[in-house]
Scaffold this active site. Structure first.
Site, PDB file in Angstrom:
ATOM      1  CG  ASN A  68      -8.466 -10.587  -3.989  1.00  9.99           C
ATOM      2  OD1 ASN A  68      -8.640  -9.377  -4.042  1.00  9.99           O
ATOM      3  ND2 ASN A  68      -9.390 -11.457  -4.338  1.00  9.99           N
ATOM      4  CB  CYS A  90     -12.780  -7.496  -6.682  1.00 11.37           C
ATOM      5  SG  CYS A  90     -12.529  -8.404  -5.165  1.00 11.37           S
ATOM      6  CG  HIS A 118      -9.567  -8.286  -8.836  1.00  8.33           C
ATOM      7  ND1 HIS A 118      -8.989  -7.617  -7.793  1.00  8.33           N
ATOM      8  CD2 HIS A 118     -10.219  -9.348  -8.295  1.00  8.33           C
ATOM      9  CE1 HIS A 118      -9.284  -8.239  -6.657  1.00  8.33           C
ATOM     10  NE2 HIS A 118     -10.025  -9.292  -6.935  1.00  8.33           N
TER      11      HIS A 118
END
Ligand code: ACO
Length: 336
Positions: free
Chosen positions: A293, A112, A263
């Site tokens: 996500n 990420c 993020h």
């Protein structure tokens, strides 16, 4: 030399999976997922779609916005931990875009945090290496490594791609001006998808000798995550990291930037970090309700939506941070 962002783009798979769809395959419900994460839908690769196609679409859109032809691109950085080919996808993207001068293209793996590490790499290649137009793509299909019977992780992730074009410019126009980058391998155990010895082999390390030659084709384990530890880690390290990046950019203090772009892992993580930085919710970019996500894609995907919605305007300053497996975390301050 300076460098600045001149275009962005994104692409998502066509299959949209709701919380109610997930409730049909694991013991969960829309309320639990919405309240604990803020996520309502996610997109999942299916059928003939692949991740490289999403990355190519996102890259095309970024080039179109920037009005830069593919032959002017001299570097492509594909930030991904779940690519179509473990040897990398960037050269395939280079070929598909028709970058005729065979520019350098390679992959960066940092989960990420990958996109922001790609952005930093782009600035280094431009400032120290003479590169002029660098495509930075964040693309992940975490759905490929999800255990769809594990309700603790399968509800969180979605697939997507996002891209930006970073261009060389005069130092006076420099738009990428503060980075803070870290890793801590000690926390790796909290989020892994590791290479798995073939189960029919004797996998104990003491006995791993030439007698097991030739090795059998093996694979990677499903994503295994300690959600609570990742949550605490993110809320602890990201505010410090953004403050450090702001200081390096000469912009200390929360009022010196327009947007906080984190993020997109969990709305509670985003809210927790914004509260610690004293940034009001009106200045926080969030689109994870629709996508979950999306790992390395989440920051360029959210940026692209905010730019195309007219929220992020030319000249706005963005404080961005990525965090996740590794553990890795990275912050960047840049001007749109
Ligand atoms: N539906 C219903 N109940 C559930 C679900 C579910 N999907 N998942 C867990 N539960 C239950 C648990 O079993 C537990 O039940 P119990 O109290 O009877 O034991 C209860 O709900 C609470 O579970 P917790 O795990 O304590 O819930 P928590 O509030 O910590 O939320 C979550 C879990 C959403 C995973 C949260 O910890 C989180 O978002 N962590 C961050 C994860 C993350 O962002 N990871 C990605 C990092 S990025 C990267 O690099 C890929």
């Amino acid at each position: 030399t300076g460098c600045k962002l001149v275009g962005c783009g994104s692409a998502v798979p066509s299959l949209r999976v709701s919380n109610n769809d997930l409730a049909k395959i694991v013991d969960t419900n829309d309320e639990w997922i919405s309240v604990r994460t803020g996520i309502r839908h996610r997109r999942v690769l299916s059928g003939k779609e692949n991740l490289t196609d999403l990355a190519i679409e996102a890259a095309w859109k970024a080039l179109e916005m920037a009005d830069v032809p593919p032959e002017d691109v001299d570097l492509i950085l594909m930030c991904s931990s779940t690519g179509d080919d473990r040897f990398g996808s960037a050269p395939v993207i280079q070929k598909a875009l028709g970058c005729k001068r065979n520019p350098l293209a390679f992959d960066i793996t940092a989960a990420c945090s990958g996109f922001l590490l790609g952005l930093f790499s782009a600035s280094c290649y431009i400032k120290a290496g003479g590169f002029k137009n660098v495509l930075v793509i964040g693309a992940d299909a975490v759905s490929r490594f999800i255990d769809w019977t594990d309700r603790g992780s399968c509800i969180l992730f979605g697939d997507a791609a996002g891209a930006v074009l970073v261009q060389a410019c005069d130092i006076g126009e420099d738009g990428l001006f503060g980075f803070d980058l870290h890793s801590d391998g000690d926390g790796k155990r909290h989020l892994i998808s590791t290479f798995k010895e073939n189960e029919t082999d004797d996998a104990s390390h003491e006995n791993h000798s030439v007698t097991s030659f030739p090795p059998k084709c093996s694979s990677y384990s499903y994503l295994q995550m300690n959600g609570k530890e990742i949550f605490k880690f993110a809320v602890r390290v990201v505010p410090q990291s953004i403050e450090a990046a702001l200081e390096k950019a000469g912009l200390d203090g929360s009022n010196n930037f327009d947007w906080l772009l984190l993020h997109q892992a969990n709305q509670r993580i985003i809210d927790g970090i914004a509260t610690r930085l004293e940034v009001p919710s009106e200045r926080v970019i969030s689109n994870l309700a629709n996508y979950g996500n999306t790992s390395a894609a989440s920051i360029p995907l959210a940026l692209d939506e905010a730019v195309r919605d007219g929220k992020v305007q030319p000249g706005h300053v963005i404080a961005a941070a990525g965090f996740g497996a590794g553990l890795t975390w990275a912050s960047a301050i840049f001007r749109w």
